[in-house]
Design an enzyme around this catalytic site. Structure first.
Site, PDB file in Angstrom:
ATOM      1  N   CYS A   1     -18.586  -8.953   2.978  1.00  0.00           N
ATOM      2  CA  CYS A   1     -19.850  -9.016   3.725  1.00  0.00           C
ATOM      3  C   CYS A   1     -19.814  -8.002   4.855  1.00  0.00           C
ATOM      4  O   CYS A   1     -20.123  -8.303   6.005  1.00  0.00           O
ATOM      5  CB  CYS A   1     -20.113 -10.430   4.252  1.00  0.00           C
ATOM      6  SG  CYS A   1     -18.809 -11.074   5.324  1.00  0.00           S
TER       7      CYS A   1
ATOM      8  N   CYS B   1     -10.299 -16.724  -1.896  1.00  0.00           N
ATOM      9  CA  CYS B   1     -10.543 -16.981  -0.462  1.00  0.00           C
ATOM     10  C   CYS B   1     -11.819 -17.812  -0.384  1.00  0.00           C
ATOM     11  O   CYS B   1     -12.900 -17.301  -0.097  1.00  0.00           O
ATOM     12  CB  CYS B   1     -10.679 -15.669   0.302  1.00  0.00           C
ATOM     13  SG  CYS B   1      -9.260 -14.559   0.103  1.00  0.00           S
TER      14      CYS B   1
ATOM     15  N   ASP C   1      -7.463 -21.264   0.040  1.00  0.00           N
ATOM     16  CA  ASP C   1      -7.755 -20.733   1.363  1.00  0.00           C
ATOM     17  C   ASP C   1      -6.527 -20.916   2.237  1.00  0.00           C
ATOM     18  O   ASP C   1      -5.825 -21.928   2.119  1.00  0.00           O
ATOM     19  CB  ASP C   1      -8.956 -21.419   2.006  1.00  0.00           C
ATOM     20  CG  ASP C   1      -9.555 -20.571   3.125  1.00  0.00           C
ATOM     21  OD1 ASP C   1     -10.478 -19.781   2.820  1.00  0.00           O
ATOM     22  OD2 ASP C   1      -9.107 -20.671   4.267  1.00  0.00           O
TER      23      ASP C   1
END
Length: 441
Positions: free
Chosen positions: A364, A235, A259
């Site tokens: 994240c 990704c 992606d």
């Protein structure tokens, strides 16, 4: 340091604890930490083009021109030799509200970037008072409630806006709101000061160095790509980690970047074009494995066991991004949808990885469901992989789970408000890293 009122606390702790899945006693600390601005700014130097010493001198000169004798310190960390850090300013109190100035309102996304040292780009400006002139100083506020209409020409009155700093106007109203995409781009306000104490430099990224969060740099170091290997970035957009992989490989070998967004792939092409070893494809990584077992030399899908190393920086809730200024939290159903995608991607990665190969999973975010629970699921589902220590270790261990023993938790790396992450040198965004190795037999 910037301490806004937590956008989460007013929503009730039960909802947040259901989503974040952390110990109740630790929740207020976590939410407060997420609403604070990281103290350091980090650049990753492209050592294929320049030396860290030369780029450090360049940064120091730019800071000296901007701040004179009060210029912040530039330093490195020995664990990440390609990285340079810019310390916060010693005297952030200069960013004070001046009632004589007009006001300018930005959205929360723009406000968060501003607090991390960015200037204000045109799309982020929600309201500018009539009569505001070029080069005029303005008080900059963020609209926490999201109720300010774009193009507002009068002073926006609200109890849910927060002062962020003072900026100098570079665009007038007719440039911002005339629906001309070409004119309504670029820097609209040059920030002179902000309340976070982070230097207001904008983004100094160029071919020699890239503005990048510290944990993202750690993530690729944990992957440890070597020259001549075949590496998959599942990704990849916006391509920052992809280029880091290529640099650590000396631009020798094969780096495949996937992606599922055509626009994001187009957006990173100019960045990737500087590297011989990178090939990028618009492709859904959940279908990256060729189920028929056929080798495809032109691109995805790929045969099983095609890659020496795989980076899965998975789509996630993004709740580790700091500061969190928004007054709304994503719906629980939306947040709970991410682990399903993450499991599908992990299953593909395990099949695509060669025996003895390395797989790094990262997010994240700070939710247990997308971090430690995902690791526990992978270890149950795929007996051919095992956890290995995620070195270099700059974050804290993973959260305790019944399904993970103490040794396994120590192998994980979580960036959050723990004691290990509290120093200015490591004050960064929320992030999670797990490193797996596939059995050779």
């Amino acid at each position: 340091m910037f301490y806004p009122k937590s956008p989460f606390l007013g929503k009730g702790l039960q909802l947040e604890n259901e989503i974040l899945k952390v110990h109740t006693a630790a929740l207020p600390q976590l939410l407060s930490w997420l609403c604070q601005t990281p103290r350091i700014t980090t650049y990753r130097v492209n050592t294929l083009r320049t030396s860290v010493i030369d780029y450090k001198a360049k940064l120091q000169e730019q800071l000296k021109q901007r701040y004179g004798h009060q210029a912040p310190r530039v330093y490195g960390l020995h664990e990440l030799p390609e990285m340079l850090c810019i310390a916060p300013l010693d005297a952030p109190a200069d960013a004070q509200y001046d009632d004589a100035l007009r006001q300018l309102i930005v959205d929360t996304s723009c406000g968060a970037a501003l607090l991390r040292g960015a200037h204000i780009f045109a799309p982020g400006v929600l309201a500018m008072e009539t009569g505001t002139q070029l080069q005029e100083l303005v008080n900059v506020f963020a609209d926490l409630a999201g109720k300010c209409k774009r193009g507002t020409a009068t002073r926006y009155v609200s109890d849910e806006k927060i002062f962020l700093g003072v900026g100098r106007v570079l665009m007038q109203r007719h440039q911002l709101y005339n629906n001309n995409k070409e004119s309504a781009s670029g820097i609209a306000v040059h920030m002179e000061t902000n309340v976070s104490g982070v230097p207001t430099l904008g983004d100094l990224s160029d071919a020699d160095a890239l503005l990048q969060n510290l944990p993202s740099i750690v993530c690729v170091r944990v992957l440890g790509p070597q020259p001549g290997e075949s590496v998959l970035d599942m990704c990849a957009a916006p391509g920052n980690k992809t280029t880091h992989i290529a640099e650590l490989m000396g631009d020798v070998g094969r780096v495949v970047a996937l992606d599922n967004s055509a626009s994001r792939v187009r957006g990173m092409q100019s960045k990737l074009a500087n590297y011989r070893c990178i090939e990028a494809y618009h492709f859904d990584a959940t279908k990256a494995l060729n189920e028929l077992g056929e080798e495809c030399s032109t691109g995805p899908p790929f045969a099983a066991e095609s890659f020496d190393r795989i980076l899965l920086d998975a789509p996630c809730s993004g709740l580790g991004n700091r500061p969190q200024l928004s007054c709304s939290i994503k719906q629980a159903k939306v947040l709970q949808s991410y682990p399903h995608v993450q499991r599908n991607l992990l299953a593909q990665a395990v099949s695509l990885l060669r025996p003895g190969g390395v797989l790094v999973y990262s997010t994240c975010t700070v939710t247990e469901a997308e971090c430690e629970q995902l690791v526990a699921w992978a270890l149950r589902k795929f007996p051919q992989i095992r956890l290995v220590d995620a070195q270099p270790k700059l974050g804290a261990p993973g959260l305790q789970l019944a399904e993970l023993d103490d040794d396994q938790c120590q192998m994980l790396q979580r960036f959050g408000p723990s004691a290990e992450n509290r120093s200015d040198d490591l004050d960064t965004v929320g992030f999670f890293i797990a490193k797996f190795e596939k059995a050779k037999n």
